[in-house]
Scaffold this motif. Structure first.
Motif, PDB file in Angstrom:
ATOM      1  N   GLU A  46       0.842  -1.199   0.000  1.00 26.52           N
ATOM      2  CA  GLU A  46       0.000   0.000   0.000  1.00 26.52           C
ATOM      3  C   GLU A  46       0.878   1.251   0.000  1.00 26.52           C
ATOM      4  N   LYS A  47       0.353   2.300  -0.576  1.00 29.34           N
ATOM      5  CA  LYS A  47       1.044   3.590  -0.591  1.00 29.34           C
ATOM      6  C   LYS A  47       0.017   4.693  -0.415  1.00 29.34           C
ATOM      7  N   ASP A  48       0.207   5.492   0.637  1.00 25.08           N
ATOM      8  CA  ASP A  48      -0.719   6.583   0.916  1.00 25.08           C
ATOM      9  C   ASP A  48       0.000   7.634   1.746  1.00 25.08           C
ATOM     10  N   ASP A  49      -0.754   8.474   2.450  1.00 25.71           N
ATOM     11  CA  ASP A  49      -0.148   9.532   3.265  1.00 25.71           C
ATOM     12  C   ASP A  49       0.746   8.978   4.367  1.00 25.71           C
ATOM     13  N   GLN A  50       0.514   7.716   4.738  1.00 23.64           N
ATOM     14  CA  GLN A  50       1.333   7.094   5.785  1.00 23.64           C
ATOM     15  C   GLN A  50       2.623   6.488   5.233  1.00 23.64           C
ATOM     16  N   GLY A  51       2.788   6.518   3.917  1.00 21.98           N
ATOM     17  CA  GLY A  51       4.009   6.011   3.316  1.00 21.98           C
ATOM     18  C   GLY A  51       3.810   4.745   2.511  1.00 21.98           C
ATOM     19  N   TYR A  52       4.922   4.103   2.181  1.00 25.39           N
ATOM     20  CA  TYR A  52       4.955   2.876   1.371  1.00 25.39           C
ATOM     21  C   TYR A  52       5.196   1.713   2.310  1.00 25.39           C
ATOM     22  N   ARG A  53       4.370   0.675   2.229  1.00 24.11           N
ATOM     23  CA  ARG A  53       4.515  -0.434   3.167  1.00 24.11           C
ATOM     24  C   ARG A  53       3.980  -1.727   2.558  1.00 24.11           C
ATOM     25  N   ALA A  54       4.570  -2.818   2.989  1.00 23.14           N
ATOM     26  CA  ALA A  54       4.118  -4.153   2.604  1.00 23.14           C
ATOM     27  C   ALA A  54       3.863  -4.956   3.870  1.00 23.14           C
ATOM     28  N   ALA A  55       2.788  -5.738   3.876  1.00 20.29           N
ATOM     29  CA  ALA A  55       2.454  -6.518   5.068  1.00 20.29           C
ATOM     30  C   ALA A  55       1.672  -7.761   4.674  1.00 20.29           C
ATOM     31  N   VAL A  56       1.777  -8.788   5.531  1.00 22.85           N
ATOM     32  CA  VAL A  56       0.940  -9.975   5.391  1.00 22.85           C
ATOM     33  C   VAL A  56      -0.390  -9.667   6.061  1.00 22.85           C
ATOM     34  N   LYS A  57      -1.484  -9.820   5.328  1.00 16.90           N
ATOM     35  CA  LYS A  57      -2.774  -9.468   5.915  1.00 16.90           C
ATOM     36  C   LYS A  57      -3.907 -10.170   5.181  1.00 16.90           C
ATOM     37  N   ASP A  58      -5.100 -10.098   5.751  1.00 20.42           N
ATOM     38  CA  ASP A  58      -6.290 -10.581   5.073  1.00 20.42           C
ATOM     39  C   ASP A  58      -6.689  -9.554   4.024  1.00 20.42           C
TER      40      ASP A  58
END
Length: 327
Positions: A8-20
């Protein structure tokens, strides 16, 4: 909902995560697949870590390779229960990819899982092995036969390099491996390399023409390495170029091409026509021994993908990484 890696990339930055992940995230496609295995390629590592502009749409499921079983099909090419394979076509970049339990894809991107390979074996090969086979085919089409002389493989400890060595050696070529990890020489010789050289011999700025040595080469580095490889080719030699691990630039001279008749063959695996893909996978099935998969690949689960991507970017991952999506 299904489990997977989401970038995901938004105002909180660029991030990758394991999720549902909600199924609404999946883009349009006429085939929905229950994914069993995927891989981590260099491009996937760039996407997951954010160290390269790979992802073009957010949110994105990375993973340029996948194998799985058709759950739903609106195509006459595939039916429910078919096992299918995908490499490239922008998946993991502009279209959600294979590092999740579910994928929705276009049927024209898929091929049946090749006979003789388990899903796990197909992903141990993945884009890396498929690209290596395309490189070998390019050398063959340019008349580079085993009797012509030594074949150089750069980036030898990577996935493309490892499979290139194994394929070439099986076909009877005399293979020299170039690597930045010469301590891995035993591994490379087990794959079939007759000699191992330090990549430093090729990675610095060199001369327009060097002493003729290589009959052919497979290069995944680019930049000064590719320039030096071309400069040291024998007359009439051929280089298959498929990567840019050192850089996208090519600080080379035209001298090898106009004075020695060297061929530089560009290898694209992402948008390759289906017929070429099937040819490459059929050749792989004919050439590779099952034990190669054990030497070249390691297995992880989804929870280990992000840390493994960081390790791959740091240059500490050898060979191929198979991701058991449900493991």
């Amino acid at each position: 909902m299904f489990n997977g890696i989401l970038i995901e990339k938004d105002d909180q930055g660029y991030r990758a995560a394991v999720k549902d992940i909600d199924e609404s995230v999946l883009p349009e496609g006429d085939v929905t697949i229950n994914v069993s295995h995927s891989t981590i390629n260099y491009k996937d590592a760039l996407a997951i870590t954010g160290k390269g502009p790979v992802v073009r749409r957010f949110p994105m499921v990375p993973g340029i390779d996948l194998v799985g079983t058709v759950e739903h099909s609106e195509s006459d090419k595939f039916k429910v229960g078919d096992q299918v394979l995908l490499n490239g076509f922008g998946v993991g970049e502009t279209h959600c990819g294979g590092l999740a339990q579910k994928a929705r894809l276009k049927s024209e991107w898929l091929i049946p899982l090749p006979k003789g390979f388990s899903p796990r074996q197909a992903m141990a090969i993945g884009t890396a092995g498929y690209t290596a086979m395309l490189c070998v085919i390019a050398l063959e089409k340019n008349g580079i036969t085993p009797d012509k002389g030594e074949i150089l493989v750069t980036g030898a400890n990577g996935g493309v390099g490892s499979f290139s060595i194994a394929i070439l050696a099986k076909l009877g070529y005399n293979v020299v491996a170039s690597t930045g990890r010469v301590e891995q020489a035993e591994y490379l010789k087990k794959l079939g390399a007759s000699d191992v050289i330090d990549r430093k011999a090729l990675s610095e700025p060199g001369r327009p023409l060097a002493k003729e040595r290589w009959a052919g080469a497979i290069d995944s580095a680019g930049s000064h390495t590719l320039a030096n490889v071309c400069a040291s080719m024998q007359y009439g030699g051929a280089v298959a170029a498929c990567g840019l691990a050192q850089g996208m630039d090519l600080p080379a001279s035209v001298a090898p091409f106009i004075l020695r008749g060297v061929t530089l063959a560009g290898i694209d695996s992402v948008m390759r026509p289906i017929a070429d893909r099937i040819e490459a996978w059929e050749r792989l099935a004919d050439i590779l021994d099952p034990e190669v998969f054990e030497d070249i690949s390691t297995d992880i689960g989804l929870s280990e993908v992000i840390s493994t991507a960081e390790a791959l970017m740091a240059g500490t991952v050898r060979g191929r990484v198979v991701v058991d999506i449900n493991g």
